[in-house]
Write an enzyme that holds these catalytic residues in place. Structure first.
Site: not given
Length: 374
Positions: A235, A335
């Protein structure tokens, strides 16, 4: 340690990378969700989903090193095959503990493109797995299941769910947990999606008098905790390898941007502040690559040996670095890193949650500390 791949492994990596460039290279190809059934099916047809499935069940019979190489490329290529991770975890659990009919169904199913989910978490039991209260009671008709599960990834696209339910003891006991395979079309099972930053990935599951036959038990009744612990290597390596690829992609996307973006008359990447940041991130990613490969090699060397320290280290380090890289990439892009025009905002969403699922970073640190006798 160095990473020395065989010619066959290099060809495998190149093939997966080429597929991702051709089939998942644009947002239009990838679609909006984390799982694209057509792309998943194509990978199954190429034999890649069965990378660790034994050949008698239709797989390639490879080990964790090959699986990690595959997942790194899947993460890097942003391939929308989110169903693979939970399916591989379930298949590994069935391979270790399941009956022969269960192995034929689940392992063979994974190799041919079916999806499976695993349900452990509950509203009052996340990191504290021993506190599970969803109960399966043995009757003449089989096991009758009642209770709720939450945060179950891929249940809405799965054929079956590997449920961890309480068959004995009381909440707080590790003894008395049992694994059962529950078909997603079982009467009395309701699957309700949870909307997240990543879209529809996880679900609430409601079990109301759901009946499954007695042979739905995977492994031994009341020994589910021990079976879960035996699967830690798989896992955590699966999650780490996927985030390694995502970290490398976020790094490469940011690097490409800062080489081209100009401010004050020159590329922003030429400023010392960003050069040093890039150097640090590149070094961290390489450390993660070595750690993933090392733990995968140890897991292949002795598949029956549980590596609690190493598997927690690889999950902790790689997911934390992936998050660091994606957030730094967004900052360096300004941005534009926040705009959906670019993939960086997607990298941020993917890496943020990676430090939570599969055992939070805090839990991983606690496990590592305990292995040192603390």
């Amino acid at each position: 340690m160095s990473i020395d791949l065989t010619d066959e492994q290099r060809a495998f990596v190149d093939a997966v990378a080429d597929f991702c460039r051709r089939e998942t290279g644009t947002r239009e190809q990838r679609g909006d969700g984390p799982h694209h059934p057509d792309i998943y099916r194509k990978m199954a047809d190429l034999g890649w989903l069965g990378v660790t499935v034994p050949d008698q069940y239709g797989g390639a019979g490879a080990g964790m090193v090959d699986t990690c190489l595959f997942l790194e490329q899947v993460g890097y290529g942003q391939a929308p095959v989110g169903g693979f991770t939970t399916s591989a975890i379930v298949a590994a659990a069935v391979e270790r503990s399941g009956s022969e009919p269960q192995k034929k169904t689940v392992l063979g199913g994974l190799a041919t493109g079916r999806v499976y989910a695993i349900a452990m978490s509950e509203p009052e039991a996340g990191s504290d797995v021993a506190n599970l209260s969803c109960r399966a009671v043995l009757t003449d008709d089989g096991y009758v299941i009642n209770g709720q599960k939450t945060w179950c990834s891929n249940a809405h696209i799965a054929d079956a769910i590997l449920l961890v339910a309480r068959t004995g003891g009381h909440p707080g006991d590790h003894h008395g947990l049992t694994m059962l395979l529950v078909p997603t079309d079982a009467a009395g099972l309701r699957i309700s999606g949870i909307e997240t930053m990543g879209g529809r990935e996880v679900n609430d599951l409601y079990f109301t008098d759901v009946v499954v036959p007695a042979d739905a038990v995977v492994g031994t009744v009341d020994r589910g905790w021990q079976q879960l612990m035996a699967g830690l290597n798989v896992e955590r390596l699966i999650l780490a390898a996927l985030m390694l690829g995502t970290a490398q992609r976020a790094f490469d996307d940011a690097l490409d941007f800062i080489k081209q973006r100009k401010q004050f008359g020159r590329p922003v990447g030429s400023f010392q502040a960003l050069r040093h940041r890039v150097a640090d991130l590149a070094t961290e990613i390489e450390c993660c690559r070595l750690l993933v490969h090392r733990v995968a090699t140890l897991a292949d060397r002795d598949p029956h040996k549980v590596l609690p320290r190493e598997s927690s280290m690889v999950k902790l380090k790689t997911t934390e670095v992936a998050r660091q890289v994606a957030l730094a990439g967004m900052q360096m892009m300004g941005g534009y890193g926040y705009a959906t025009e670019y993939d960086m905002e997607r990298h941020v969403r993917a890496t943020l949650v990676s430090t939570i699922y599969g055992g939070t970073s805090e839990i991983q640190r606690d496990i590592i500390g305990k292995t040192y006798g603390l």
